[in-house]
Motif scaffolding. Structure first.
Motif, short mmCIF file in Angstrom:
data_model
loop_
_atom_site.label_atom_id
_atom_site.label_comp_id
_atom_site.label_asym_id
_atom_site.label_seq_id
_atom_site.Cartn_x
_atom_site.Cartn_y
_atom_site.Cartn_z
N ARG A 1 -10.85 29.39 -54.65
CA ARG A 1 -10.75 30.22 -53.34
C ARG A 1 -12.19 30.20 -52.62
N VAL A 2 -13.27 30.54 -53.39
CA VAL A 2 -14.40 30.61 -52.73
C VAL A 2 -14.71 28.94 -52.32
N VAL A 3 -14.62 27.98 -53.11
CA VAL A 3 -14.67 26.63 -52.63
C VAL A 3 -14.13 26.24 -51.22
N HIS A 4 -12.62 26.75 -51.26
CA HIS A 4 -11.86 26.63 -50.15
C HIS A 4 -12.41 26.98 -49.11
N ALA A 5 -12.91 28.43 -49.09
CA ALA A 5 -13.47 29.22 -48.11
C ALA A 5 -14.86 28.33 -47.51
N ILE A 6 -15.55 27.90 -48.18
CA ILE A 6 -16.88 27.52 -47.88
C ILE A 6 -16.78 26.02 -47.10
N GLY A 7 -15.76 25.23 -47.75
CA GLY A 7 -15.54 23.92 -47.31
C GLY A 7 -14.96 24.00 -45.75
N PHE A 8 -13.66 24.89 -45.52
CA PHE A 8 -13.32 25.32 -44.38
C PHE A 8 -14.34 25.69 -43.42
N GLU A 9 -15.06 26.61 -43.70
CA GLU A 9 -16.00 27.53 -42.80
C GLU A 9 -17.20 26.39 -42.33
N GLY A 10 -17.75 25.85 -43.33
CA GLY A 10 -18.78 24.81 -43.40
C GLY A 10 -18.33 23.63 -42.31
N GLY A 11 -17.24 23.37 -42.50
CA GLY A 11 -16.59 22.17 -41.57
C GLY A 11 -16.59 22.91 -39.93
N ILE A 12 -16.08 23.81 -39.90
CA ILE A 12 -15.95 24.45 -38.77
C ILE A 12 -17.11 24.67 -37.84
N ALA A 13 -18.12 25.33 -38.47
CA ALA A 13 -19.61 25.47 -37.92
C ALA A 13 -19.96 24.33 -37.69
N ALA A 14 -20.03 23.38 -38.21
CA ALA A 14 -20.44 22.00 -37.74
C ALA A 14 -19.73 21.48 -36.55
N MET A 15 -18.82 21.90 -36.41
CA MET A 15 -18.09 21.43 -34.93
C MET A 15 -18.25 22.39 -34.00
N LEU A 16 -18.31 23.91 -34.23
CA LEU A 16 -18.48 24.67 -33.36
C LEU A 16 -19.85 25.17 -32.70
N ILE A 17 -20.91 24.94 -33.75
CA ILE A 17 -22.30 25.21 -33.02
C ILE A 17 -22.54 24.43 -31.72
N PRO A 18 -22.33 22.95 -31.71
CA PRO A 18 -22.65 22.37 -30.46
C PRO A 18 -21.88 23.03 -29.21
N LEU A 19 -20.52 23.21 -29.70
CA LEU A 19 -19.76 23.65 -28.41
C LEU A 19 -20.32 24.96 -27.86
N ALA B 1 -26.35 28.78 -33.46
CA ALA B 1 -26.43 28.59 -34.96
C ALA B 1 -26.44 30.14 -35.51
N VAL B 2 -27.22 30.72 -34.77
CA VAL B 2 -27.41 32.46 -35.13
C VAL B 2 -26.07 33.13 -35.02
N MET B 3 -25.50 32.69 -33.56
CA MET B 3 -24.28 33.46 -33.34
C MET B 3 -23.08 32.84 -34.35
N GLU B 4 -23.10 31.62 -34.81
CA GLU B 4 -22.20 31.31 -35.49
C GLU B 4 -22.42 31.67 -37.10
N ALA B 5 -23.62 31.92 -37.53
CA ALA B 5 -24.04 32.63 -38.58
C ALA B 5 -23.04 34.06 -38.68
N GLY B 6 -23.30 34.91 -37.80
CA GLY B 6 -22.66 36.26 -38.01
C GLY B 6 -21.49 35.95 -37.75
N LEU B 7 -20.50 35.12 -37.10
CA LEU B 7 -19.27 34.70 -37.23
C LEU B 7 -18.86 34.04 -38.37
N LEU B 8 -19.60 33.32 -39.14
CA LEU B 8 -19.36 32.65 -40.30
C LEU B 8 -19.18 33.84 -41.67
#
Length: 177
Positions: free
Chosen positions: A110-128, A141-148
């Protein structure tokens, strides 16, 4: 809800453990799975997850000083991106999971699943987010870190609760004779 399934034939039981088993045997094994399965499972999962995510992320954006209108639009845009990523990531994760000899969803899985999903979404959302809110990539990135942090806990808890409520997907159910 039971996390194990009684199966009458050895061929079906071995289908979950062997990637070389025929697709017919795998289909038979999936047909024996309990709980919400297949496309219906993914639609219900994504719908519930993203509805909660839009509401919470809009509130978080507003709490850190963004305008309500900008926050709502970003939350919906992030949700659309997340839905596409969610469907793709979970399909691939469940395909990988089905090939594993150990069934079930441990805390580590479950931890691996959550990290994989959230890591991928962060890579897409930070530039947006940097573009939409007219801030630097660092600020985004700081804003996304809080959301992450929030969404890592939310994703873990949501998945656990969803599986408890609707049962494990066929890919994670242990099949027995």
């Amino acid at each position: 809800m039971s996390q194990q399934v009684s199966v009458s034939t050895a061929a079906i039981a071995s289908a979950s453990a062997s990637p070389s088993v025929s697709s017919t045997a795998r289909e038979e094994a999936r047909a024996q799975a309990t709980g919400l399965q297949g496309p219906k499972r993914r639609i219900v999962y994504v719908g519930l997850y993203e509805t909660i995510a839009i509401i919470v992320s809009s509130l978080i954006f507003m709490a850190i000083g963004q305008k309500a209108s900008d926050s709502g639009v970003m939350a919906v845009a992030a949700s659309v991106i997340a839905i596409c990523w969610n469907l793709s990531f979970n399909y691939l994760f469940e395909k990988w999971e089905a090939s594993q000899s150990v069934k079930g969803r441990s805390v580590l899985r479950r931890v691996v699943h959550a990290i994989g999903f959230e890591g991928g979404i962060a890579a897409m959302l930070i530039p947006l987010m940097a573009w939409w809110f007219n801030i630097s990539l660092w600020e985004a990135a700081v804003m996304e870190a809080g959301l992450l942090v929030f969404f890592m806990v939310y994703t873990f808890a949501f998945n656990w609760g969803f599986d408890r409520l609707f049962g494990l997907p066929a890919s994670a159910q242990a099949l027995t004779k």
